[in-house]
Design a protein around this motif. Structure first.
Motif, PDB file in Angstrom:
ATOM      1  N   LEU A 145      27.790  -0.475   6.581  1.00 32.78           N
ATOM      2  CA  LEU A 145      27.556  -1.502   5.569  1.00 32.78           C
ATOM      3  C   LEU A 145      28.763  -1.683   4.667  1.00 32.78           C
ATOM      4  N   ASP A 146      28.919  -2.901   4.154  1.00 34.52           N
ATOM      5  CA  ASP A 146      30.039  -3.193   3.257  1.00 34.52           C
ATOM      6  C   ASP A 146      29.711  -2.876   1.794  1.00 34.52           C
ATOM      7  N   THR A 147      28.606  -2.183   1.569  1.00 32.27           N
ATOM      8  CA  THR A 147      28.174  -1.821   0.225  1.00 32.27           C
ATOM      9  C   THR A 147      27.323  -0.566   0.288  1.00 32.27           C
ATOM     10  N   ARG A 148      27.099   0.046  -0.851  1.00 33.80           N
ATOM     11  CA  ARG A 148      26.071   1.083  -0.956  1.00 33.80           C
ATOM     12  C   ARG A 148      24.786   0.355  -1.332  1.00 33.80           C
ATOM     13  N   LEU A 158      24.505   6.998   3.390  1.00 36.27           N
ATOM     14  CA  LEU A 158      25.342   8.085   3.908  1.00 36.27           C
ATOM     15  C   LEU A 158      26.801   7.725   3.669  1.00 36.27           C
ATOM     16  N   PRO A 159      27.646   8.691   3.350  1.00 40.13           N
ATOM     17  CA  PRO A 159      29.075   8.393   3.191  1.00 40.13           C
ATOM     18  C   PRO A 159      29.648   7.840   4.509  1.00 40.13           C
ATOM     19  N   SER A 186      29.097   2.470   3.234  1.00 39.43           N
ATOM     20  CA  SER A 186      27.992   3.405   3.471  1.00 39.43           C
ATOM     21  C   SER A 186      27.457   3.201   4.883  1.00 39.43           C
ATOM     22  N   LEU A 187      26.626   4.161   5.298  1.00 42.50           N
ATOM     23  CA  LEU A 187      25.957   4.098   6.596  1.00 42.50           C
ATOM     24  C   LEU A 187      24.453   4.219   6.373  1.00 42.50           C
ATOM     25  N   ALA A 188      23.697   3.611   7.288  1.00 41.14           N
ATOM     26  CA  ALA A 188      22.239   3.762   7.283  1.00 41.14           C
ATOM     27  C   ALA A 188      21.806   4.087   8.708  1.00 41.14           C
ATOM     28  N   GLY A 219      23.158  11.349   1.655  1.00 34.90           N
ATOM     29  CA  GLY A 219      22.540  10.037   1.479  1.00 34.90           C
ATOM     30  C   GLY A 219      21.132  10.209   0.934  1.00 34.90           C
ATOM     31  N   ALA A 220      20.367   9.134   0.981  1.00 35.82           N
ATOM     32  CA  ALA A 220      18.973   9.162   0.541  1.00 35.82           C
ATOM     33  C   ALA A 220      18.067   9.016   1.753  1.00 35.82           C
ATOM     34  N   GLU A 221      16.932   9.708   1.735  1.00 31.50           N
ATOM     35  CA  GLU A 221      15.986   9.597   2.834  1.00 31.50           C
ATOM     36  C   GLU A 221      14.798   8.746   2.414  1.00 31.50           C
ATOM     37  N   GLY A 222      14.457   7.835   3.300  1.00 31.66           N
ATOM     38  CA  GLY A 222      13.300   6.989   3.072  1.00 31.66           C
ATOM     39  C   GLY A 222      12.051   7.621   3.651  1.00 31.66           C
ATOM     40  N   VAL A 223      10.945   6.929   3.516  1.00 31.36           N
ATOM     41  CA  VAL A 223       9.657   7.398   4.001  1.00 31.36           C
ATOM     42  C   VAL A 223       9.467   6.943   5.447  1.00 31.36           C
ATOM     43  N   ASN A 224       9.102   7.886   6.310  1.00 34.92           N
ATOM     44  CA  ASN A 224       8.820   7.543   7.701  1.00 34.92           C
ATOM     45  C   ASN A 224       7.356   7.101   7.813  1.00 34.92           C
TER      46      ASN A 224
END
Length: 146
Positions: free
Chosen positions: A110-113, A63-64, A40-42, A79-84
């Protein structure tokens, strides 16, 4: 890993359409050379020049790893969106109270979701990705209100 934007070069001004003085859309981003083993990506977008603290403008996680482009105004990123730090989910562009501020777009492979729900805070996301970062990339833009 690389993170670039067709809208601005690293270290250069972010066009006003991506700020509070314009349409406030997130800029288009291009992602390349993601490690094969990434799961995954962040993405974290921050203003380290904010007066009270490092201010978060955008936070996306899970993110994929196949993501190559984040298009302007793209709604579903996968992906999922966090709070700014404005207290909302999604992108809120540069709006510095005075002077020129730097906006740091940091991408993590990242090596994980993370498997976190929508709406997490940056601190929680950063704590969860510790020990899972395979690579990082950074793109910095600047903005000064006219």
């Amino acid at each position: 890993m690389k993170l670039t934007s067709p809208a601005f070069e690293h270290g250069q001004p972010i066009p006003s359409q991506y700020t509070c003085d314009g349409a406030n859309h997130h800029p288009p981003l291009t992602i390349s050379d993601v490690p094969r083993e990434a799961q995954s990506l962040a993405l974290v977008v921050e203003d380290p020049d904010a007066p009270m603290k490092v201010f978060t403008h955008w936070l996306i996680y899970d993110l994929p790893p196949s993501t190559q482009h984040i298009l302007e105004q793209e709604g579903s990123l996968g992906g999922a969106e966090g709070v700014n730090d404005f207290g909302t989910r999604g992108y809120k562009g540069p709006c510095p109270p005075s002077g020129t501020h730097h906006y740091v777009f940091r991408l993590f492979a990242l090596d994980t979701r993370l498997a976190l729900p929508e709406g997490m805070k940056k601190e929680d996301v950063l704590a969860k990705l510790k020990g899972h970062v395979l690579a990082t990339a950074e793109l910095v833009g600047t903005y000064k209100r006219g």
